[in-house]
Design a protein around this motif. Structure first.
Motif, PDB file in Angstrom:
ATOM      1  N   LEU A  38       0.914  -1.097  -0.083  1.00 30.85           N
ATOM      2  CA  LEU A  38      -0.130   0.109   0.074  1.00 30.85           C
ATOM      3  C   LEU A  38       0.964   1.202   0.041  1.00 30.85           C
ATOM      4  CD1 LEU A  38      -2.909  -0.953   2.275  1.00 30.85           C
ATOM      5  CD2 LEU A  38      -3.051  -0.485   0.001  1.00 30.85           C
ATOM      6  N   LEU A  39       2.183   1.185   0.797  1.00 26.05           N
ATOM      7  CA  LEU A  39       2.907   2.534   0.745  1.00 26.05           C
ATOM      8  C   LEU A  39       3.500   2.612  -0.723  1.00 26.05           C
ATOM      9  CD1 LEU A  39       4.910   2.031   3.982  1.00 26.05           C
ATOM     10  CD2 LEU A  39       3.295   3.752   3.382  1.00 26.05           C
ATOM     11  N   GLU A  40       3.633   1.343  -1.524  1.00 31.23           N
ATOM     12  CA  GLU A  40       4.154   1.641  -2.747  1.00 31.23           C
ATOM     13  C   GLU A  40       3.005   2.062  -3.712  1.00 31.23           C
ATOM     14  OE1 GLU A  40       6.309  -1.095  -6.119  1.00 31.23           O
ATOM     15  OE2 GLU A  40       6.676  -1.741  -4.181  1.00 31.23           O
ATOM     16  N   HIS A  41       2.226   1.400  -3.817  1.00 29.78           N
ATOM     17  CA  HIS A  41       1.100   1.433  -4.514  1.00 29.78           C
ATOM     18  C   HIS A  41      -0.345   2.270  -4.506  1.00 29.78           C
ATOM     19  CE1 HIS A  41       3.081  -1.422  -7.418  1.00 29.78           C
ATOM     20  NE2 HIS A  41       3.191  -2.040  -6.379  1.00 29.78           N
ATOM     21  N   GLU A  42      -0.417   2.565  -3.295  1.00 22.03           N
ATOM     22  CA  GLU A  42      -1.565   3.233  -2.338  1.00 22.03           C
ATOM     23  C   GLU A  42      -2.946   2.765  -2.718  1.00 22.03           C
ATOM     24  OE1 GLU A  42      -1.962   7.513  -3.780  1.00 22.03           O
ATOM     25  OE2 GLU A  42       0.237   8.103  -3.565  1.00 22.03           O
ATOM     26  N   THR A  43      -3.368   2.018  -3.608  1.00 23.62           N
ATOM     27  CA  THR A  43      -4.303   1.193  -3.932  1.00 23.62           C
ATOM     28  C   THR A  43      -3.975   0.024  -4.241  1.00 23.62           C
ATOM     29  OG1 THR A  43      -4.973   2.200  -5.968  1.00 23.62           O
ATOM     30  CG2 THR A  43      -5.890   3.374  -4.092  1.00 23.62           C
ATOM     31  N   LEU A  44      -4.729  -1.246  -3.846  1.00 21.30           N
ATOM     32  CA  LEU A  44      -4.728  -2.391  -4.400  1.00 21.30           C
ATOM     33  C   LEU A  44      -6.302  -2.982  -4.500  1.00 21.30           C
ATOM     34  CD1 LEU A  44      -2.258  -3.949  -1.798  1.00 21.30           C
ATOM     35  CD2 LEU A  44      -1.459  -3.126  -4.059  1.00 21.30           C
ATOM     36  N   ASP A  45      -6.448  -3.797  -5.479  1.00 13.59           N
ATOM     37  CA  ASP A  45      -7.784  -4.327  -5.793  1.00 13.59           C
ATOM     38  C   ASP A  45      -7.725  -5.908  -5.200  1.00 13.59           C
ATOM     39  OD1 ASP A  45      -6.649  -6.151  -7.587  1.00 13.59           O
ATOM     40  OD2 ASP A  45      -7.281  -5.071  -9.191  1.00 13.59           O
ATOM     41  N   LYS A  46      -8.844  -6.601  -5.203  1.00 16.65           N
ATOM     42  CA  LYS A  46      -8.973  -7.717  -4.557  1.00 16.65           C
ATOM     43  C   LYS A  46      -8.157  -8.709  -5.215  1.00 16.65           C
ATOM     44  CE  LYS A  46     -12.122 -11.478  -3.686  1.00 16.65           C
ATOM     45  NZ  LYS A  46     -11.258 -12.492  -3.960  1.00 16.65           N
ATOM     46  N   ASP A  47      -8.030  -8.865  -6.320  1.00 19.41           N
ATOM     47  CA  ASP A  47      -7.308  -9.839  -7.181  1.00 19.41           C
ATOM     48  C   ASP A  47      -5.540  -9.665  -6.723  1.00 19.41           C
ATOM     49  OD1 ASP A  47      -9.159 -10.947  -8.347  1.00 19.41           O
ATOM     50  OD2 ASP A  47      -9.046  -9.739 -10.146  1.00 19.41           O
ATOM     51  N   GLU A  48      -5.105  -8.320  -6.404  1.00 17.34           N
ATOM     52  CA  GLU A  48      -3.846  -8.111  -6.114  1.00 17.34           C
ATOM     53  C   GLU A  48      -3.526  -8.524  -4.900  1.00 17.34           C
ATOM     54  OE1 GLU A  48      -2.589  -4.202  -8.779  1.00 17.34           O
ATOM     55  OE2 GLU A  48      -3.919  -3.860  -7.175  1.00 17.34           O
ATOM     56  N   VAL A  49      -4.495  -8.092  -3.918  1.00 21.85           N
ATOM     57  CA  VAL A  49      -4.288  -8.760  -2.524  1.00 21.85           C
ATOM     58  C   VAL A  49      -4.048 -10.163  -2.343  1.00 21.85           C
ATOM     59  CG1 VAL A  49      -5.396  -8.797  -0.025  1.00 21.85           C
ATOM     60  CG2 VAL A  49      -5.497  -6.596  -1.684  1.00 21.85           C
ATOM     61  N   ASP A  50      -5.202 -10.931  -3.151  1.00 20.42           N
ATOM     62  CA  ASP A  50      -5.029 -12.325  -3.244  1.00 20.42           C
ATOM     63  C   ASP A  50      -3.957 -12.867  -3.561  1.00 20.42           C
ATOM     64  OD1 ASP A  50      -7.779 -12.466  -2.340  1.00 20.42           O
ATOM     65  OD2 ASP A  50      -8.381 -12.948  -4.380  1.00 20.42           O
ATOM     66  N   VAL A  51      -3.314 -12.264  -4.787  1.00 15.47           N
ATOM     67  CA  VAL A  51      -1.839 -12.919  -5.358  1.00 15.47           C
ATOM     68  C   VAL A  51      -0.936 -12.452  -3.914  1.00 15.47           C
ATOM     69  CG1 VAL A  51      -0.129 -12.405  -7.017  1.00 15.47           C
ATOM     70  CG2 VAL A  51      -2.395 -12.638  -7.788  1.00 15.47           C
ATOM     71  N   LEU A  52      -0.961 -11.333  -3.702  1.00 17.49           N
ATOM     72  CA  LEU A  52       0.113 -10.711  -2.740  1.00 17.49           C
ATOM     73  C   LEU A  52       0.006 -11.792  -1.516  1.00 17.49           C
ATOM     74  CD1 LEU A  52       2.062  -8.707  -1.704  1.00 17.49           C
ATOM     75  CD2 LEU A  52       0.135  -7.487  -0.704  1.00 17.49           C
ATOM     76  N   PHE A  53      -1.090 -12.333  -0.870  1.00 23.03           N
ATOM     77  CA  PHE A  53      -1.200 -13.107   0.180  1.00 23.03           C
ATOM     78  C   PHE A  53      -0.597 -14.519  -0.165  1.00 23.03           C
ATOM     79  CE2 PHE A  53      -4.472 -10.617   2.946  1.00 23.03           C
ATOM     80  CZ  PHE A  53      -3.314  -9.538   3.075  1.00 23.03           C
TER      81      PHE A  53
END
Length: 102
Positions: A38-53
């Motif tokens: 979030l510090l780098e991108h400011e916003t994340l969508d659900k798919d990005e959070v899923d891949v990240l986790f």
């Protein structure tokens, strides 16, 4: 009976607190990943959070298909004379608390 109710409430609250604390400790690495993304991108969508986790890495981002337009904010006219706006405050009168009106 009052002591029994009190001790049962205390047990339930302590169990809930302990479970929550353990969950936060167990998932602290995910909190750190999410905060850094979030510090780098400011916003994340659900798919990005899923891949990240699931992978521990941010997925590559696709550039926008077209540049986003830059829109200047509208300027409000100065508040003078008849163009003044009224501010309506909803709540108890000054000096009176909400609890005293019930």
């Amino acid at each position: 009976t009052e002591n029994l109710v009190y001790s049962e409430m205390r047990r339930i609250l302590k169990d809930s607190y302990d479970r929550t604390k353990k969950l936060l400790q167990d998932k602290s690495h995910l909190h750190k990943l999410l905060a850094e993304a979030l510090l780098e991108h400011e916003t994340l969508d659900k798919d990005e959070v899923d891949v990240l986790f699931n992978t521990g890495r941010m997925p590559p981002r696709k550039p926008p298909s077209r540049p986003l337009p830059i829109v200047a904010p509208k300027q409000s006219p100065p508040l003078t004379g008849k163009s003044r706006r009224r501010i309506i405050i909803i709540g108890p009168p000054p000096g009176e608390s909400r609890s005293s009106s019930n």
